[in-house]
Design a protein around this motif. Structure first.
Motif, short mmCIF file in Angstrom:
data_model
loop_
_atom_site.label_atom_id
_atom_site.label_comp_id
_atom_site.label_asym_id
_atom_site.label_seq_id
_atom_site.Cartn_x
_atom_site.Cartn_y
_atom_site.Cartn_z
N LEU A 28 7.95 -5.19 -12.29
CA LEU A 28 7.74 -4.93 -13.42
C LEU A 28 6.06 -4.80 -14.16
N ARG A 29 5.51 -5.83 -13.70
CA ARG A 29 4.08 -5.91 -14.00
C ARG A 29 3.03 -4.95 -13.41
N ARG A 30 3.82 -4.35 -12.03
CA ARG A 30 3.04 -3.40 -11.40
C ARG A 30 3.14 -1.99 -11.78
N GLY A 31 4.07 -2.02 -12.70
CA GLY A 31 4.35 -0.59 -13.12
C GLY A 31 5.58 0.11 -12.60
N TYR A 32 6.37 -0.66 -11.87
CA TYR A 32 7.57 0.06 -11.49
C TYR A 32 8.56 0.58 -12.35
N ASN A 33 9.29 1.66 -12.06
CA ASN A 33 10.29 1.91 -13.01
C ASN A 33 11.39 0.89 -13.20
N LEU B 176 15.76 4.40 2.14
CA LEU B 176 15.75 5.78 2.02
C LEU B 176 15.68 6.43 0.65
N TYR B 177 16.62 5.93 -0.08
CA TYR B 177 16.60 6.52 -1.37
C TYR B 177 15.41 6.07 -2.30
N VAL B 178 14.89 4.77 -2.05
CA VAL B 178 13.78 4.57 -2.75
C VAL B 178 12.68 5.33 -2.11
N VAL B 179 12.21 5.76 -1.05
CA VAL B 179 11.31 6.32 -0.45
C VAL B 179 11.47 7.82 -0.94
N PRO C 168 5.90 9.63 -7.63
CA PRO C 168 5.01 8.49 -7.21
C PRO C 168 4.91 7.59 -8.37
N SER C 169 5.08 8.03 -9.60
CA SER C 169 5.01 7.11 -10.66
C SER C 169 5.88 6.07 -10.84
N LEU C 170 7.13 6.24 -10.17
CA LEU C 170 8.18 5.32 -10.15
C LEU C 170 7.88 4.09 -9.49
N GLY C 171 7.13 4.25 -8.43
CA GLY C 171 6.63 2.92 -7.65
C GLY C 171 5.21 3.11 -7.16
N PRO C 172 4.46 3.00 -7.93
CA PRO C 172 3.08 2.90 -7.62
C PRO C 172 2.50 2.15 -6.69
N ALA C 173 1.82 2.52 -5.63
CA ALA C 173 1.12 1.81 -4.67
C ALA C 173 0.13 0.64 -5.12
N MET C 174 0.01 -0.29 -4.12
CA MET C 174 -1.04 -1.39 -4.53
C MET C 174 -2.42 -0.70 -4.70
N PRO C 175 -3.23 -0.92 -5.63
CA PRO C 175 -4.41 -0.34 -5.79
C PRO C 175 -5.47 -0.70 -4.84
N MET C 176 -6.28 0.22 -4.35
CA MET C 176 -7.33 0.22 -3.27
C MET C 176 -7.98 -1.34 -3.56
N VAL C 177 -8.69 -1.62 -4.76
CA VAL C 177 -9.62 -2.74 -4.97
C VAL C 177 -8.58 -3.72 -4.36
N GLU C 178 -7.58 -4.18 -4.91
CA GLU C 178 -6.78 -5.16 -4.49
C GLU C 178 -6.46 -5.30 -2.83
N ARG C 179 -6.28 -4.33 -2.16
CA ARG C 179 -6.10 -4.17 -0.90
C ARG C 179 -7.17 -4.56 -0.07
N GLN C 180 -8.61 -4.28 -0.83
CA GLN C 180 -9.83 -4.62 -0.03
C GLN C 180 -10.16 -5.96 -0.19
N PRO D 164 0.88 -1.22 -0.04
CA PRO D 164 0.01 0.14 -0.05
C PRO D 164 0.89 1.51 -0.16
N LEU D 165 2.18 1.05 0.35
CA LEU D 165 3.07 2.38 0.34
C LEU D 165 3.42 2.67 -1.11
N PRO D 166 3.74 3.87 -1.47
CA PRO D 166 4.41 4.33 -2.65
C PRO D 166 5.89 3.83 -2.73
N GLY D 167 6.05 3.12 -3.77
CA GLY D 167 7.51 2.24 -3.56
C GLY D 167 7.62 1.29 -2.47
N GLY D 168 6.27 0.72 -2.08
CA GLY D 168 6.38 -0.19 -1.03
C GLY D 168 7.01 -1.70 -1.56
#
Length: 444
Positions: free
Chosen positions: A132-137, A192-195, A202-214, A93-97
Motif C-alpha cells: 500500500l505504501r508503494r501505491g499498489y491497488n 498470471l492474473y497479476v501480470v 501499470p498503475s495497479l502495481g508500479p515498479a520500484m523507482p529507478m533511484v531506489e534500484r540504483q 523492478p517489474l510492474p506488479g513485481g
C-alpha cells in the motif's frame, strides 16, 4: 421417525446453532451428545467419552502442535521478513513485481508451516503495508494475500491433508506429493492474473523507482539470496527426510519444529518473547483443533450408527438417479456452502464419515479426492459473506482497507481457484502423477 430424517434433523440443528454464533465444537458436540442420549439412552451418552479416548490414542495427532509451532516460530522470529525482503529486491523492478513477490512468499511460507492462518498473518502484517505504501491497488493486493495464504492448506506439509489422511486412512506422504503440482498450478495462475492486470494497467502495481534500484548493489542483492537458504533447510529437514523414508510423519513434524527453532537461534532471533508468543499461539490453535476433532468424532459416531452413509448413497444414486460425477460436484458445492461459516478442519471431520465412504463406493481415487476437497476448502475460505479468511484479513488489514474492498478483492481469485479445481477434476494426473511416479519407482 426414520433414521434418515433423524440424520437430517441433526445436521440442520447443528447448522442452526452455528449460525447463532456458537463455538464450532460446542454446537457439534451438543447436537451429537443430545442425539446419542435420546436415541440410545444411557449407553448412547457414553459416546462422547469413547470419542475422547479415541482422540487421546490417536498418535498421528502429535503432528498438529508441532506443525503449528513451526509456523508461528517462522512468523514470530522474523524469518518471513527476510524472505519478503529478498522477493522485494529481486522482483520489485517489474510492474506488479512486489505482488508477484508476495505470491512467492506465500508459496515459501506454505512449504514451511502447512496452515493458512500463519500465511495470512505474515502477508497482512509484512507485505500489505509495504504494498500500500508503494501505491499498489489495495483491492488487487488484498486479494493476492487472501488467495496466497490459502495455499498453506494445499502445498506440503499441509496440516489439512494430514487430517484427511488420518480420517480417510490414506498415506499422508502420497497426499503431500499429490498437493505439489496443484498448489504450484494455482500459484502460477495467481501470478498470471497479476501480470496480465499490471500489463494492461501499470498503475495497479508500479515498479520500484529507478533511484531506489540504483541504491541496491549487486553484492547486496546476492547476499539477500541467503534468506532463501533457511526455508530450503527447514523444508528438506522436514518433508525431504519424510519422503526419503528416514523419518515417520510424527518424527518429521518434530524435525521441522526443531529446524525452525534452530534457524531462529542461529540468526539471533530466539528471544524469550519470541518463544513465549510462539508457545501461546501454538497452544491456542492446537486446542481449537483438538476440541473440534473431539466433537466431530462423537457426531460422526452417531451418524454412522444411524446408517446415514447408506441413506445418502440411496438418495443420490437410486432415488435421484444421479451419475457419480454429478454426486461429486454436489459434494464440492456443499463444501463451498459450509465454508462460508466453518473452517476447513470442522468441514472435514463433520462430513468425512459421510463423503469419504461414498466417494470410494463411486469408484473415485481417495488421494485425488483429498486434493479436490482441499482446493474446495480454499475457495470456501475466501467466499463471501462469511469466508474464514475474509474476517482474518479484516482484523489484520490497515484502516484504509474496508470490508467492501476485501469482499470485492476475492472474486477474481475465486474464479482462478475454480479454474484450477476444474483442471484437476478433468485431468486427475495433475495430482496423481507425482505420487504414482515416486512410489511406483520406489517399489519397482
Amino acid at each position: 421417525m426414520g433414521y434418515e430424517y433423524i440424520a437430517l434433523l441433526m445436521f440442520s440443528s447443528m447448522m442452526l446453532l452455528l449460525l447463532t454464533g456458537k463455538r464450532v465444537f460446542g454446537a457439534i458436540g451438543f447436537v451429537a451428545v443430545c442425539a446419542a442420549f435420546l436415541l440410545w439412552g444411557q449407553g448412547g451418552s457414553e459416546m462422547a467419552f469413547s470419542a475422547a479416548m479415541k482422540l487421546m490414542k490417536w498418535y498421528p495427532l502429535l503432528t498438529l502442535p508441532l506443525f503449528v509451532f513451526m509456523g508461528y516460530m517462522l512468523s514470530e522470529s522474523g524469518l518471513a521478513e527476510d524472505l519478503y525482503r529478498m522477493f522485494h529486491v529481486w522482483m520489485g523492478p517489474l510492474p506488479g513485481g512486489l505482488a508477484l513477490g508476495t505470491i512467492g512468499l506465500m508459496v515459501a511460507i506454505s512449504a514451511m508451516n502447512g496452515l493458512s492462518v500463519a500465511g495470512m498473518a505474515i502477508g497482512a502484517s509484512i507485505a500489505l503495508p509495504e504494498l500500500l505504501r508503494r501505491g499498489y491497488n489495495k483491492i488487487m493486493v488484498t486479494g493476492v494475500i487472501q488467495a496466497g495464504s490459502s495455499l498453506g492448506i494445499l502445498i506440503p506439509p499441509s496440516v489439512v491433508l494430514v487430517l484427511y489422511g488420518m480420517i480417510a486412512r490414506q498415506p499422508v506422504s502420497q497426499l503431500w506429493l499429490a498437493g505439489v503440482f496443484p498448489g504450484l498450478l494455482m500459484a502460477t495462475l495467481f501470478a498470471l492474473y497479476v501480470v496480465i492486470r499490471c500489463w494492461r494497467n501499470p498503475s495497479l502495481g508500479p515498479a520500484m523507482p529507478m533511484v531506489e534500484r540504483q541504491t541496491i548493489s549487486r553484492r547486496e542483492k546476492l547476499l539477500l539470496l541467503k534468506a532463501g537458504i533457511a526455508p530450503l533447510f527447514i523444508f528438506f529437514c522436514m518433508t525431504g527426510l519424510f519422503l526419503l523414508g528416514y523419518t515417520s510423519l510424527v518424527e518429521s513434524s518434530a524435525v521441522g519444529a526443531l529446524a525452525a527453532t534452530f534457524t531462529a537461534l542461529v540468526k539471533g532471533r530466539l528471544t524469550r518473547e519470541v518463544m513465549e508468543n510462539t508457545l501461546r499461539k501454538s497452544l491456542g490453535i492446537t486446542c481449537m483443533f483438538m476440541w473440534i476433532i473431539l466433537a466431530a468424532l462423537c457426531f460422526g459416531a452417531v451418524f454412522d450408527g444411524l446408517g446415514a452413509v447408506q441413506a445418502i448413497e440411496m438418495l443420490f444414486l437410486d432415488r435421484l438417479s444421479l451419475s457419480p460425477w454429478e454426486v461429486l460436484i454436489l459434494m464440492q458445492l456443499s463444501f463451498i456452502v459450509m465454508g462460508m461459516f466453518l473452517d476447513d478442519t470442522a468441514m472435514l471431520v463433520i462430513v468425512a464419515p459421510l463423503y469419504i465412504p461414498l466417494v470410494g463406493s463411486l469408484g473415485f481415487d481417495l488421494i485425488w479426492y483429498g486434493i479436490l476437497y482441499t482446493i474446495t476448502c480454499q475457495i470456501a475460505y475466501i467466499t463471501p459473506p462469511f469466508g474464514y479468511n475474509l474476517f482474518l484479513m479484516r482484523a489484520m488489514a490497515p484502516p484504509e482497507v474496508s470490508l467492501r474492498d476485501i469482499y470485492i478483492s476475492v472474486f477474481p481469485f475465486v474464479l482462478v481457484m475454480i479454474l484450477a479445481l476444474a483442471l484437476v477434476m478433468i485431468f486427475p494426473q495433475i495430482a496423481l502423477w507425482l505420487p504414482q511416479s515416486y512410489y511406483g519407482a520406489a517399489t519397482g
